[in-house]
Enzyme design. Structure first.
Site, PDB file in Angstrom:
ATOM      1  CG  LEU A 121      36.414 -74.275 -10.309  1.00 18.76           C
ATOM      2  CD1 LEU A 121      37.873 -74.651 -10.056  1.00 18.76           C
ATOM      3  CD2 LEU A 121      35.618 -74.375  -9.028  1.00 18.76           C
ATOM      4  CB  CYS A 122      34.147 -68.905 -14.242  1.00 17.25           C
ATOM      5  SG  CYS A 122      33.293 -70.035 -15.356  1.00 17.25           S
ATOM      6  N   GLY A 123      31.933 -68.830 -11.259  1.00 17.85           N
ATOM      7  CA  GLY A 123      30.674 -68.267 -10.800  1.00 17.85           C
ATOM      8  C   GLY A 123      29.504 -68.671 -11.687  1.00 17.85           C
TER       9      GLY A 123
END
Length: 291
Positions: A90-92
């Protein structure tokens, strides 16, 4: 066509997701400042270490007895790729960009008939690489329990790498991480740390003359192992800031997308509700006229 109940449920679900992404964005923003300060504070020390090594290596140029950590084993057959990523997603594109750079580098080495070994720091790097290079990954270093990265944590990893080098497990070690530039910009890097690629700068020119006590070889025997840990420490700090910056940006985009979806679903809900009310009114009026 979805019923009004289905649309209400979808709107409620997206709103709940939006709250989560907004909360994650705020948490990442709170962690980013501390991580960014730590990464920026480590850069001068790391850069100065490079300059000191450049000066000493320039003084030892042409002399015998240079440590293997500086000049290498004399071979270029076995490469160790140290891939540092995050433990969470969930950090691109933060994790995938580092893994992509390591993957491309490994492919180039294999195309040249080199032997490749991969040491992963953080499970996301292993997850990205194991489909293609699963047999090359020989170890995973778990950093989930580390709340705030300290030099002692990086030193343990550095000592592990040095132990592998002393045992003759590899000839060249390359470290992969992401350098923090801004919230929207994290640049994946590949840095050779064993033997270090030392570039002579202004402070390491031929005009400079220094006397070393003890001699250069003894200084290097202490500095070179420390430099491995220092570079790993800096990479992990850069990763920490990059991860939070990338997560903040990704969660902001997710929150905006959830808002757009809520607007579209609300419009569909209102239109369908309006159509249903209109149909009910038509039925009532038709029934009244029939009477």
């Amino acid at each position: 066509m979805a019923s009004l109940k289905d649309l209400r449920n979808r709107i409620a679900s997206v709103k709940a997701t939006q709250k989560i992404t907004k909360a994650m964005q705020m948490v990442a923003a709170a962690k980013l400042r501390r991580a960014q300060e730590a990464a920026e504070a480590a850069r001068p020390y790391s850069q100065r270490m490079d300059k000191v090594l450049a000066n000493i290596s320039a003084a030892m140029d042409g002399q015998e007895g240079a440590p293997p950590l500086m000049v290498g084993t004399g071979k270029d057959d076995v490469h160790l790729l140290i891939v540092a990523t995050a433990e969470r997603g969930l950090c691109g594109g933060f994790n995938s960009s580092i893994a992509r750079k390591a993957r491309d580098f490994a492919r180039e080495l294999l195309a040249k008939n080199k032997k490749v070994k991969i040491l992963c720091i953080g499970k996301k790097g292993r997850d990205s690489l194991r489909m293609e290079f699963g047999e090359l990954i020989f170890d995973l270093i778990d950093i989930r329990e580390i709340k705030q990265m300290a030099f002692s944590d990086a030193d343990k990893i550095g000592r592990k790498v040095l132990g592998l080098f002393n045992d003759g497990e590899f000839d060249v070690a390359t470290l992969f991480y992401s350098e923090f530039e801004s919230i929207i910009s994290q640049v994946p890097q590949a840095q050779q740390i064993i033997p270090p690629k030392i570039e002579a700068g202004e402070d390491a020119g031929a005009d400079a003359s220094y006397d070393y006590e003890p001699n250069e070889a003894e200084i290097l025997e202490d500095l070179l192992p420390r430099n491995v840990s220092v570079q790993i420490f800096r990479a992990l700090l850069e990763n920490g800031a990059s991860e939070q910056g990338a997560r903040m940006s990704a969660m902001d985009n997710a929150t905006r997308n959830a808002g757009d979806m809520i607007d579209k679903l609300s419009i569909s809900y209102n239109r369908q509700r309006q159509a249903q009310i209109t149909n009910e009114l038509i039925e009532i009026i038709s029934g009244a006229e029939a009477l």
